[in-house]
Each structure stands twice: as structure tokens, then as C-alpha cells.
Scaffold this active site. Structure first.
Site, mmCIF file in Angstrom:
data_model
loop_
_atom_site.group_PDB
_atom_site.id
_atom_site.type_symbol
_atom_site.label_atom_id
_atom_site.label_comp_id
_atom_site.label_asym_id
_atom_site.label_seq_id
_atom_site.Cartn_x
_atom_site.Cartn_y
_atom_site.Cartn_z
ATOM 1 N N ASP A 115 0.857 -1.178 0.000
ATOM 2 C CA ASP A 115 0.000 0.000 0.000
ATOM 3 C C ASP A 115 0.898 1.234 0.000
ATOM 4 O O ASP A 115 2.101 1.130 0.253
ATOM 5 C CB ASP A 115 -0.899 -0.031 1.236
ATOM 6 C CG ASP A 115 -1.831 1.162 1.324
ATOM 7 O OD1 ASP A 115 -2.317 1.605 0.267
ATOM 8 O OD2 ASP A 115 -2.062 1.662 2.433
ATOM 9 N N LEU A 128 4.917 -0.381 -15.343
ATOM 10 C CA LEU A 128 3.507 -0.347 -15.758
ATOM 11 C C LEU A 128 2.694 0.425 -14.727
ATOM 12 O O LEU A 128 2.770 0.150 -13.530
ATOM 13 C CB LEU A 128 2.966 -1.771 -15.907
ATOM 14 C CG LEU A 128 1.474 -1.892 -16.274
ATOM 15 C CD1 LEU A 128 1.202 -1.273 -17.634
ATOM 16 C CD2 LEU A 128 1.036 -3.347 -16.238
ATOM 17 N N ASP A 158 -1.354 -0.973 6.078
ATOM 18 C CA ASP A 158 -1.576 -0.468 7.430
ATOM 19 C C ASP A 158 -3.029 -0.208 7.760
ATOM 20 O O ASP A 158 -3.349 0.119 8.898
ATOM 21 C CB ASP A 158 -0.802 0.841 7.626
ATOM 22 C CG ASP A 158 -1.444 2.001 6.894
ATOM 23 O OD1 ASP A 158 -1.566 3.097 7.465
ATOM 24 O OD2 ASP A 158 -1.833 1.819 5.723
ATOM 25 N N ASP A 192 -6.565 -2.784 3.500
ATOM 26 C CA ASP A 192 -5.490 -3.695 3.081
ATOM 27 C C ASP A 192 -5.662 -5.095 3.658
ATOM 28 O O ASP A 192 -4.846 -5.970 3.381
ATOM 29 C CB ASP A 192 -4.122 -3.144 3.523
ATOM 30 C CG ASP A 192 -3.854 -1.749 3.004
ATOM 31 O OD1 ASP A 192 -4.132 -1.521 1.814
ATOM 32 O OD2 ASP A 192 -3.387 -0.895 3.775
#
EC number: 7.6.2.1
Length: 1299
Positions: free
Chosen positions: A409, A948, A1007, A1011
Site C-alpha cells: 500500500d 507499468l 496499514d 489492506d
């Protein structure tokens, strides 16, 4: 208490046991007759009691249940089968009782470990079940103390501040006059910010002293489930009115009451049906990749065992067939084929130690030792947070050394997630806040030197509220984790200590400050238009109220809205102040407009300015007739005599102040500054407890511009506005943020215009689409929207987090129409979430864009270095974030995930077909780069420079079956992938796609709650204990406090754990194969009869006891390379996975090494004692002793680390062996029939030939390991560990050094 003793008029909850989605909960009222009480007792049995039981076993079920669980391991079943087989006379190898020793010992040790763990759970359960709470008793007409375990569904529970909630309860009463209750969910999800709960709306007794006897209602709610954020149902009152129930009415078990003196609730879920217990899944157990490979090695050991036993069976059959007239006794009645069949099973028993029964137990012990050292690594300790690494999954430590893909993340993982207001754009005008940026740099440098800590998890901006210390709370709280903590210690025990952030450090922009000062000061030479001032005021008002922030202070835990609150200045004073300062929008108001009411005074300012100008500042001549103020005193609203008298006095004082201002403007300006200073002093101690750092940063920003949130209740907000003072704003609705809408809204009644206004904040990609230009102001609004979009793009390029602020003014009939549909959605049980989503979306349309904010979220320390090290280690790093593309790319550059030489491949497609075509083109482009690299002969692949970048919509199409293969092919060839605007579901889908289709080891780190799904899907999930609560940590396998700890965790501990366990497994296989072959070689000299040349006790205990401890120490303490070397050369991480121990053929090299050593260990004593008259056990004595020395010294040769602990364990192993055989030889007469070991070892050790044989055998067996075979091993290492450093020099890593 029994139901008959406790209930006369009973309120019982009945849940229908049928039905998958809903259950029917009924609150009944009845009289205390025998029939009813019998029915009540019967119905109560349908529900779970509140007694919890997390233990696995009971006193009676322990033995059968534990044995049954251990039988799930194939190795245990195998050894039980062999022990039973040894009781069959025709195939028994030795005394049957001895055959039971290995399996009984292993099962007993495992059972002892299980019972110790279960006993700890039992003590915790007993402590929790014995906690006291106050439950209503009709017989005593009062609340009485009762243990938690005796609480039942339908009980009324009375709780005080700081008490823990014993069961899931529906909130029926709160001492708060507005029916509000605050809870802390730290025991449930780790979050210490307060969450607001509300008494059931329209409850008949709301606001009165609650008496359970007068409760007559029926409740219908859903079946128990583990969704903490959802609760659906309704309450039907005795008058037939139905009121919807939602999660805001539910008090969850294990949460703590805060900032509320008294609450009363009725239990709807108890015990294991509560949401807390249904979410209590215990420690995470995963199966590591190495254990899967171990099964393959065990299978090969089974094959070897089968070959050996088959060889012995065939050999015995041939040997039996070759004797026709034997000089010794031979069983001639049994056919040779059948005798061979019997010998096959006898040899299975004899050679059983080839399957390492103690290996599984040893692996568990080694992993516990590894976790201990990881947990106590000081370099993984965060002193600022007083936080160390948590190892929540106990059996996948070695997977840390095999990671190939890392999914991260962005916010809170790569960045601090300590949001600080940096810039903003209002009315299309950008305010850079340059002074604020300079102060942030100073703050950041100071923050690295000193860490000022406060006990709060999310906002972290000041000390946590003292939680009812100003209230009359008689009971103290007990944390469910400590259960012995004192109230003053609880915050320290249950929460993480977070550093004080710089969210308060907002320096107002001078230009924006001057415009706002026109509400209180006329010193500026330029005047903003009424439309611009409307935008600015509404913008900061939205920042202050469009949130769920709880306001508190050290002296008052929670700031509530007073029943009557007057502004700092009366509205008449505000009117005169604007006239005095010659504010142009008000100069156009006629006296009749001003005289009507205070609302008409401000309506011109706060409604959409239809006659507003785009001119940001227009010089205005001071032509306002001040004498008009005296005329207005004759047209006051109707007041009582006392009110009129007070109003006349105030008006006269205002006129005097006005005259003083005209004669002495400097003194007036000074008085205004003093007033502002007083307001700042009053509000200086406010503490904002926010659910996210973004909310806190925006509230602090509004406060910096004197638009201060002072208090909050369920129905109103108290806000200080510049130049006006404190105003109570009626809060009509809160539409909370969700990942589908990506925005939140509040519906309020404007304090000055009386209009219903919707304030919305959310992601720019959503708000910009919902913002529409009114038909009469198309040009103006289009210009504002265009300018705001440019500012958004600029903020994103700078790496700022952006939010858009908008509003919508509703007509009364529009609001009434929407309100009816919304109330219906709230009271609905079926599809309540979907209906509420649709209701919010209907309201949040045709918004007026006010502006945008730019919030800085600094990178964590050492993030660039960590990512560079992970990439050098061969780990591909992906970033999966919900932020916009420009922000993610900017952060990627800042953390060195992207370099200047990298080529970005951007995939932002408008349709699925376009996405498919783009992927094909990008694959061709990447393949072309690879071909060019091959032609130039460059050693490094060109594909490593392709990055990408894709947005959420394109990612959604890429995850579909038609485009999945192309996406995999493209992403596999890229150095890194950045997925922007991705949802939590898309994050988990990406991780699962890469894990399953590429067959690689994946790690996910995050966190926040968004997630969790990604962390749970990955092979290894790592949570960061940051600013967004503890959901990620509680769902993870490992929890760290900073992203930089990943490098040490993976490159050092991951490498060590993988290397240690893999080498230990190979060593276990080696020593078992080596010792079993000694027995196998002897079969060639005993007619393959299954006889052994050693005592059966020594045979069983040799691998189980005498040689089991050294591998444990080896697996816990061995370090093939120093930590500094592994950190300096991350390439070792990838190369170690393909070096000597980690390739399949090393299994066969280990087996061949064991075969060679067994040959030497058997035949050197054989030739040494050839021609002598030694017996079988005397011949086996030097063989066993030599085997012990060879196995222990072989480990010394293989070890890279030798400590005093190793030496002590080696000495103890030798001492235990010789002590055991000497005791056996000295005192054992009939303990090992049919042989008698009495005196054999004593006799052998009295001859020098015994010692010479042991020395020669040991040296000859280990010589190839030291020289020729060791050279082969080292050549494998050198081949794998020849690295190219960044400077271009070759580095060769050997077992113990760097050359």
C-alpha cells in the site's frame, strides 16, 4: 439467577433458527405465571449463554480429542501402525513394549504442549467469565451484580464509564441528554479513537430515567454474524411504530464505555454469538512452502525404506531357499516367499527410524526459537512508538526468505500517514501557504531529533481524553488483554503510543487570511466579492463539520452543545460590524432586508451569490451611511419586556463602540486582535479524536482560519465562525464514507440562512464528476472548475493527497421527499446497505464545487533505501493504492521505485476492447526492448526499465478472464507495477492472480482496513501499526511499525530462517539415513533375518534422544553469513534460494554422503574385529559410538556458527549416550530380551581397540566432508554467490567469509 427468580414482567428475545439471512427477535411482555415461566425457561435454552469457552479440550475430552488431532499427521499414524505391527509374533523385530517408546514419547510431548496452551486459555476464560456487571432484577426492583457468564439474551444491563461491555447490547438509554454514548474499540479492532453510538431513535423513554419495567417493544434483527460494521433490524413499539436499527445503536462486547456516565442496553447477542467472539479466530496457522517440500523428501525416504525392505525380503527368501541341510536351526516349514514377506514387515519395523518421527516436533521448537530472536531484535524495535515486531503466525518464518513479489500500500505504508494541511484552492484561486511549507521543514527536522509522544492511536495530535475523570464514575475499567490493569494504566497497556504530529502546525496563507479578515477587520485595501467570500466561508465550514471528529479536552472529556448558546457577538453587532467596515455586499442590502431577522442579514452572504463577480478583489469606496444603524434599532423582533430592555442596552453599547471605532480605528483594530486572542486561548486546549489523519488535518486547518469545531452531539454541532462567534448548527444527517461512493456528506441546517445544505468531501475523481454548473452561472462555474482541475493536477504532481469540497442547497420540498425515502431505507432490514447507498447517491448530485485541499504525507524514513535493497534482492515491488495516478507516480519517484531512466507504460483505457489492444501493444514494446538488449549483448535485461502504471478501471478489466493472460505477461516482464485508484477487492485479486498463476511467493504489506483482504490472500501478510487502526495488524502474519524494517526482516531473518530450517531438515534426513544403513549393511551378514547388532533401547533412542538436541541448536543459532553482509549485499537473498541446500539434487547428495559414511562406519569395525570372538552386541558397540561421533562432528563441520551453547549441547549428547549404555551394561539383565547387554559396554571400553576403531572410523568417514566433498560443496556456493557489486567489482561469498 434462574429466569423464575429474575423475571416477573419479562422482555425476552426470540430468534428464529430457520432462515439463512434474517432471524426474528421478539421482545415479549408477560405475567409471572407458571406456564409462562416454563415457556421462558425453554426458550432461553435456544440461545447461547454469555459464558465463553475458547479452550479446545475438557477434562474428559482431552485424551481422545488430542489423540485424534495428532492422528491427522501421517507420520504419527505410520509409527502407531509400526508399533502395533511389532506385536505380531511372526514379524516382531524386538520387544513389543520398546516399539511403543518413540510414538508414546512424541505424542506425550505434543499433548503436554497442547495442554499447557489450553490451560492458559482456560485461566483467561475463567477470569473473563467471572467479571461483574449490573443486570436488572425485577424481584429486587434494581440492578444487581452478576457475573458475565450468567448474563442472558434479553437482560437489561447497566454500565458506567470505563466499564467493558459484557455482550452485544442494543442501546436504550444514555445519561447524555442527546442520547449519545461513546465507546472505545481497542479490545476489538485495536483502534483507540472514540466511536459514537446513539440511543434507538424515537425511543419513547429517550431523555427520561429509564425503567426496564416500562419497556414494551418488539425487536427483529438479523442472525449473528462477524461483520463489525453491520447490524440490521427494527424495533416495533407498543403503539405500532417501527424504528430502524443499525450498527450505530449496537454496543459490542469487549468495547469500553467512554465519556458517558451511564448507559442501559438490552442484550441481543450473548457469548459466542457476539460479533467479538465470532471474529476471534485465534492465531493464524499457515503451511509454509518448505514444509510442502519436506513432504516430498519424506516421500523419497519412504521409497528408500521400501527398496531396503524389499531387498531384505528378496535376500531372505533366496537365503532360505539356498539351505537344504543347515548346521543351524532354520525354519523349513515356512515357504521362502512367505518368509520373505514376513521379513519385509520386520525390516519396516527395524528401519523405521528412516522416517524422522521427531522432525516435526523439532521444526516447531526451532520456529519458536527463531521467533524469539526476531521478536527481540533491537533493530526492529521502534523506540518512538515503544513498539516491537509481532510474530502472529508461528509456522511460516522460513517463507520470509523466499519472497519474490512484494505488494505494498502507499498511504501509511510507504508514507507517514500523518497528514498536514499544505495547500488549498477555493473559488478557483490557489493559496500556496508558502510559510506553512517552510515551517513544515523546520518541524520535520525537529521531529527527527526529539519525539514527543502522546497516548492516542489515530489522531495523535494531542493527549488522549482523560475519559470521564471529570464525571462521577465509580467503576474502573479492565482491559481484556491485561485483565489486571489499573484504570490509570489502561491507555498505556491497550493502545500504541504515537508520536505527536504536525497537523496543528498550519500557518494561514496571507492572501486567504486577508479575505477572511474582512469579517472582522477592514484594514485591507481590497475587498473580496460576496460570491468569493461565500465560497471561502462555506469551504472552511465544510472542513470543520464534514467529519466524525470527537471533540474533547483535558478538562472536559467531551464538548457537548449547550441548550442555549449565544454567539460571541450578537447578530445585530455582526450587522453593524459589517456596515462599519464598509463591506460591499452588505451595503447593497436595504434597511428592510436587514431589519427583518438575523437570517435575512446573512442570507445574502451564505446562499449562492447569483450576482457575485469573478473579480477576486474589487476596490470599494467607503460610502455606507452609518446613520442607518440607528434606524434599525426601531425595528427589532418582538421580544419580552426584559429581552427588549437588554437588546436596547446592547444596541446602545454597539453604537458607542461604533463611534469609538470611527474616532479611533487603531484601538478598534487592537480590540479585535485581543478578541481573536481570547478565542484562541479558549479553544487552544481542544483535542480532536478523528477516525483518520485526513479528517484531523482538515479540522485543524479550519481551526487555523478561526473556523473552529467546538463541540458535537448527535443532533447539532458547535462551530466558531470568524467575526460571528459560536453558532449551534443543526445536524440532520451524516452519510459516512464508504469505498463505493468514495466520499462522505453531512446534511445540516445552515445557522444563518436556515436552508438545508449538504456539504460533501471526497476523492476528486468522484466530486468533479458530480459537480455541475447552474444554468444561470455556467461561465463562472466552468471557470472555477477548470482552475480547480489545474490545481488538482499540480497537487498530484507534487505528491499531495487531494480532496474536493462541495455543497448543495436543498429546497424544503426536495429535502422532505429525500427524507421519506431515506427513513424507509434506514428502517429496512432487507438490503439496508444497498438502499442507504442509493439514498446517498440520490442526494449527492448537482453539487457546487467549493474548492480542493492538498495534504502532505511525508515518506517514512529509509523507504528509498529499503525498496532499492529489496529490488537488488530480486523482489519485484508493486504499489497498490487508492490514490490518483499522478500522486502515486510522484511518490514512486520519491521512494526510488522509479528512476529517471525507467520508461513508464501507462494503461488508462476507456473500454475493455481498448484495454485489450493496449496490452498487446505494450507487450510488443517490451519484447522489442528485450530483443534489442539481446542484440547488444548487454547482460541486464531491458525489461527491468519498464514500469507499468494502471488505473482502477483498467485494472478491473485486466483481472477479467479474457485479459488476464495478457496482463500477467506484461506485468511479469516489467520491473514494477503501480495500480492506482484500486479498491480493496482489486488489491486482493491482484495478489491472488500473481500468486496462483505465476506460482511465486508473495508478500503483502499495508496499514489500514482496506489492506486486510490483500494481507490475508498473500503467502505472507505484514501489517504496519500506523495511524489507521489495528485491523491490518490483527489480520497479518507479522506486524512491524515501519516500512524500513522489511529489509532486516526479509534479507537477514528471512534468509537465516530459511537457511537454518532447510539445513536442519537435510541434516535430520542425513543422520537417519546414515544410521539406518548401518542396520541394513548388517543384514548381508545375518541372512537378511531382521536381526540387529545393537541393543533395542539404543536403537530406539539413538535418533530420538541422543542426537536430537544438536540439530535444534543448529536450527536456532546457525548463521551462514553475518547480518551486516546480508544487508550490504541484498543479492545474497535471491542467490541463497538456489544455492547448495535449496535445490532438489542436494537431497540425493546428502543421501549419498550418508551412504558413504555408513559404509565406512560399518566396515572399518567389521574388518577391525574380523576373526575375533566378539559377540553381536560387542561388534555393535564401536559402530554405535563411531556413528555418534560422526553424526555430531558432521554437524560441527556444516555449522557456520559455533558458540559455547553448541559445545555444551554436543558434550551433553555424548555424555547422555555413554552414560545410558554404561548404566545399561552395568545393571540391565533382562531389560532387553532375548539378548543380555550386561557388562558388554564396560568390557569393550576397557580395550584400546575400541578407541582406535572409533577414531579411525570417524576420521575416514568425515575426511571427504572436510576436503573433496567439502570442496564440491564450496564450489556450489562460490558458483551461486559470485556477485557483481554496484561498483563493478566481483565479490565471492564462501561459507564463512567474503573475499
Amino acid at each position: 439467577k434462574t429466569p423464575s427468580a429474575q423475571w416477573t414482567r419479562t422482555h425476552l428475545i426470540l430468534r428464529g433458527l430457520s432462515g439463512n439471512n434474517l432471524c426474528f427477535v421478539t421482545l415479549l411482555s408477560g405475567v409471572s405465571d407458571l406456564c409462562f415461566l416454563a415457556e421462558l425457561k425453554e426458550l432461553l435454552q435456544l440461545y447461547k449463554s454469555n459464558k465463553i469457552r475458547t479452550t479446545k479440550y475438557s477434562f474428559l475430552s482431552f485424551l481422545p480429542k488430542n489423540v485424534f488431532e495428532q492422528l491427522h499427521r501421517f507420520a504419527n499414524v505410520y509409527f502407531i501402525f509400526l508399533a502395533a505391527l511389532n506385536f505380531v509374533p511372526v514379524v516382531e523385530a524386538f520387544q513389543p513394549e520398546i516399539a511403543l517408546v518413540p510414538i508414546v514419547l512424541v505424542l506425550s510431548l505434543t499433548a503436554l504442549k497442547d495442554i499447557c496452551e489450553d490451560y492458559r486459555r482456560f485461566k483467561t476464560d475463567r477470569l473473563i467469565n467471572g467479571l461483574l456487571c449490573r443486570v436488572y432484577s425485577s424481584t429486587q426492583q434494581s440492578y444487581v451484580d452478576q457475573c458475565w457468564k450468567n448474563v442472558q439474551v434479553g437482560d437489561f444491563v447497566h454500565l458506567s464509564c470505563n466499564e467493558i461491555i459484557p455482550a452485544d447490547m442494543l442501546l436504550l438509554y444514555s445519561s447524555d441528554p442527546h442520547g449519545v454514548c461513546y465507546i472505545e474499540t481497542a479490545n476489538l479492532d485495536g483502534e483507540t479513537n472514540l466511536k459514537q453510538r446513539q440511543v434507538v431513535s424515537d425511543f419513547p423513554l429517550q431523555g427520561e430515567e429509564f425503567t426496564p419495567e416500562s419497556f414494551h417493544s418488539r425487536i427483529e434483527c438479523e442472525n449473528p454474524n462477524n461483520d463489525l460494521s453491520r447490524f440490521r433490524g427494527y424495533m416495533e413499539h407498543s403503539n405500532g411504530v417501527r424504528v430502524g436499527l443499525h450498527s450505530g445503536n449496537l454496543l459490542l462486547r469487549s468495547c469500553t464505555i467512554r465519556n458517558t456516565e451511564t448507559v442501559v442496553g438490552i442484550v441481543v447477542y450473548a457469548g459466542h454469538e457476539t460479533k467479538a467472539m465470532m471474529n476471534n479466530s485465534g492465531p493464524r496457522y499457515k503451511r509454509s512452502k518448505l514444509e510442502k517440500h519436506l513432504n516430498t523428501d519424506i516421500l523419497w525416504c519412504v521409497v528408500l525404506l521400501f527398496v531396503m525392505c524389499l531387498t531384505a525380503a528378496i535376500g531372505h527368501g533366496l537365503w532360505m531357499n539356498s539351505f537344504k541341510e543347515s548346521i543351524f536351526q532354520v525354519d523349513t516349514e515356512t515357504p521362502p516367499a512367505l518368509a520373505g514377506f514376513y521379513i519385509f514387515w520386520t525390516m519396516v519395523i527395524v528401519l523405521q527410524v528412516l522416517i524422522p518421527i521427531s522432525l516435526y516436533v523439532s521444526i516447531e521448537i526451532v520456529k519458536l526459537g527463531q521467533i524469539y530472536f526476531i521478536h527481540n531484535d533491537l533493530s526492529l524495535y521502534n523506540k518512538q512508538l515503544d513498539s516491537r515486531i509481532q510474530c502472529r503466525a508461528l509456522n511460516i518464518t522460513e517463507d520470509l526468505g523466499q519472497i519474490q513479489y512484494l505488494f505494498s500500500d502507499k498511504t501509511g505504508t510507504l508514507t507517514e500517514n500523518k497528514m498536514v494541511f499544505c495547500r488549498c484552492s477555493i473559488f478557483g484561486v490557489e493559496y500556496p501557504h508558502e510559510e506553512n511549507a517552510r515551517r513544515l521543514e523546520v518541524y520535520e527536522s525537529e521531529n527527527t531529533e526529539t519525539a514527543v509522544c502522546s497516548v492516542t492511536l489515530k489522531s495523535g495530535y494531542s493527549g488522549k481524553s482523560l475519559s470521564c475523570r471529570s464525571l462521577s464514575c465509580n467503576r474502573s475499567s479492565v482491559s481484556l488483554h491485561t485483565l489486571t490493569a489499573e484504570p490509570m494504566e489502561e491507555d498505556q497497556l491497550s493502545g500504541h503510543v504515537q508520536p505527536r504530529t504536525g497537523a496543528k502546525e498550519v500557518v494561514p496563507d496571507p492572501a486567504l487570511g486577508r479575505k477572511l479578515n474582512w469579517l472582522t477587520n477592514h484594514s485591507s485595501s481590497e475587498t473580496p466579492s460576496s460570491m468569493e467570500l461565500t465560497y471561502i466561508t462555506d469551504f472552511f465550514l465544510a472542513l470543520a463539520i464534514c467529519n466524525s471528529v470527537v471533540v474533547s479536552s483535558p478538562n472536559q472529556p467531551r464538548h457537548v452543545i449547550p441548550e442555549e448558546r449565544t454567539p460571541l457577538k450578537s447578530l445585530e453587532e455582526v450587522k453593524l460590524m459589517f456596515q462599519r467596515f464598509s463591506f460591499s455586499p452588505f451595503s447593497a442590502l436595504s434597511p428592510s432586508q436587514i431589519k427583518g431577522s438575523p437570517h435575512s442579514l446573512k442570507s445574502r452572504l451564505f446562499i449562492r451569490g447569483k450576482r457575485g463577480s469573478l473579480t477576486l478583489s474589487t476596490p470599494v469606496s467607503n460610502t455606507t451611511d452609518v446613520s442607518g444603524s440607528s434606524q434599525e434599532n426601531d425595528s427589532k423582533p418582538d421580544l419580552s419586556a426584559r429581552e427588549e430592555e437588554e437588546q436596547d442596552v446592547e444596541d446602545q453599547e454597539t453604537e458607542d463602540d461604533l463611534k469609538d471605532t470611527q474616532t479611533n480605528p487603531d484601538e478598534a483594530r487592537q480590540s479585535m486582535q485581543d478578541l481573536t486572542k481570547q478565542v484562541e486561548e479558549i479553544t487552544d486546549e481542544l483535542v480532536y479524536e478523528a477516525e483518520s489523519p485526513d479528517e484531523a488535518a482538515l479540522v485543524h486547518a479550519a481551526r487555523a482560519y478561526r473556523c473552529t469545531l467546538r463541540g458535537r452531539s448527535a443532533e447539532s454541532l458547535l462551530v466558531d465562525l470568524p467575526g460571528i462567534g459560536s453558532l449551534a448548527i443543526q445536524l440532520l444527517h451524516i452519510l459516512p464514507f464508504d469505498s463505493n461512493r468514495k466520499r462522505m456528506s453531512v446534511v445540516v441546517r445552515h445557522p444563518l440562512t436556515g436552508q438545508v445544505v449538504v456539504f460533501t468531501k471526497g476523492a476528486d475523481s468522484v466530486i468533479m464528476d458530480l459537480a455541475e454548473s447552474p444554468t444561470d452561472q455556467t461561465e463562472v462555474y466552468s471557470h472555477i472548475k477548470e482552475k480547480t482541475q489545474k490545481h488538482l493536477d499540480a497537487y498530484a504532481r507534487e505528491g499531495l493527497r487531494t480532496l474536493c469540497i462541495a455543497k448543495k442547497v436543498l429546497k424544503e420540498d426536495e429535502y422532505d421527499l429525500w427524507l421519506k425515502a431515506h427513513m424507509l431505507a434506514e428502517s429496512s432490514i432487507e438490503n439496508r446497505e444497498e438502499l442507504l447507498l442509493e439514498s446517498a447517491q440520490r442526494l449527492e448530485t448537482n453539487l457546487t464545487l467549493l474548492g480542493t485541499t492538498g495534504i502532505v504525507d511525508r515518506l517514512q524514513e529509509e523507504v528509498p533505501e529499503t525498496i532499492a535493497a529489496l529490488q537488488r534482492a530480486g523482489i519485484k515491488v508493486w504499489v497498490l493504492t487508492g490514490d490518483k495516478q499522478e500522486t502515486a507516480i510522484n511518490i514512486a519517484y520519491a521512494c526510488k521505485l522509479l528512476c529517471a531512466s525507467d520508461k513508464l507504460l501507462t494503461a488508462n483505457c476507456g473500454s475493455k476492447d481498448a484495454c485489450a489492444a493496449l496490452f498487446e501493444d505494450l507487450i510488443l514494446e517490451v519484447q522489442g526492448g528485450e530483443s534489442l538488449t539481446a542484440l547488444t549483448g548487454n547482460g541486464e535485461s531491458m525489461s527491468s526499465s519498464f514500469i507499468l502504471v494502471t488505473d482502477g478501471r483498467t485494472l478491473g478489466w485486466a483481472l477479467e478472464d479474457e485479459l488476464r493472460s495478457n496482463f500477467l505477461e506484461l506485468s511479469r516482464r516489467c520491473k514494477a507495477v503501480i495500480c492506482c485508484r484500486s479498491t480493496p477487492l482489486q488489491k486482493s485479486q491482484v495478489v491472488q492472480l500473481i500468486r496462483d498463476h505465476l506460482g511465486v511467493m508473495t508478500l503483502a504489506v499495508g496499514d489500514g482496513a482496506n489492506d486486510v483482504s490483500m494481507i490475508q490472500v498473500a503467502d505472507v501478510g505484514i501489517g504496519i501499526s500506523g495511524q489507521e487502526g489495528m485491523q491490518a495488524v490483527m489480520s497479518s502474519d507479522f506486524a512491524i511499525s515501519r516500512f524500513k524494517h522489511l529489509s532486516k526482516l526479509l534479507l537477514v531473518h528471512g534468509h537465516w530462517c530459511y537457511s537454518r530450517l532447510a539445513n536442519m531438515i537435510q541434516y535430520f534426513i542425513y543422520k537417519n539415513v546414515m544410521y539406518v544403513n548401518l542396520l541394513f549393511w548388517y543384514q548381508f551378514f545375518c541372512g537378511f533375518s531382521g536381526s540387529v547388532m545393537t541393543n533395542s533401547w539404543v536403537l530406539i533412542l539413538f535418533n530420538l534422544i541422543f542426537t536430537s538436541a544438536p540439530p535444534l541448536i543448529y536450527g536456532i543459532l546457525n548463521q551462514d553469513l553475518p547480518a551486516d553482509t546480508l544487508m550490504e549485499l541484498p543479492e545474497l537473498y535471491q542467490d541463497a534460494q538456489t544455492s547448495k541446500t535449496f535445490v532438489p539434487y542436494m537431497f540425493w547428495i546428502t543421501v549419498l554422503d550418508a551412504f558413504y559414511q555408513s559404509l565406512v562406519c560399518f566396515f572399518v569395525p567389521y574388518f577391525a574385529y574380523a576373526g575375533s570372538d566378539v559377540g553381536v552386541l560387542s561388534f555393535g558397540s564401536p559402530i554405535n559410538a563411531s556413528a555418534l561421533f560422526i553424526i555430531l562432528l558432521h554437524q560441527v563441520i556444516e555449522s557456520n556458527t559455533l558458540t559455547w551453547i553448541h559445545m555444551v549441547v554436543l558434550v551433553l549428547s555424548c555424555t547422555s549416550y555413554f552414560g545410558f549404555v554404561l548404566l545399561l551394561s552395568g545393571f540391565c539383565v533382562t531389560c532387553s530380551p532375548p539378548v543380555n547387554p550386561l557388562g558388554i559396554e564396560l568390557l569393550q571400553m576397557s580395550h584400546s581397540l575400541f578407541y582406535i576403531t572409533c577414531v579411525l572410523t570417524t576420521v575416514a568417514a568425515l575426511l571427504p566432508s572436510v576436503f573433496p566433498l567439502g570442496a564440491l560443496h564450496n564450489s556450489l556456493i562460490i558458483k551461486s554467490f559470485t556477485l557483481m557489486t554496484p561498483g563493478g567489482a566481483n565479490v565471492v561469498i564462501t561459507d564463512t567469509a567474503i573475499h
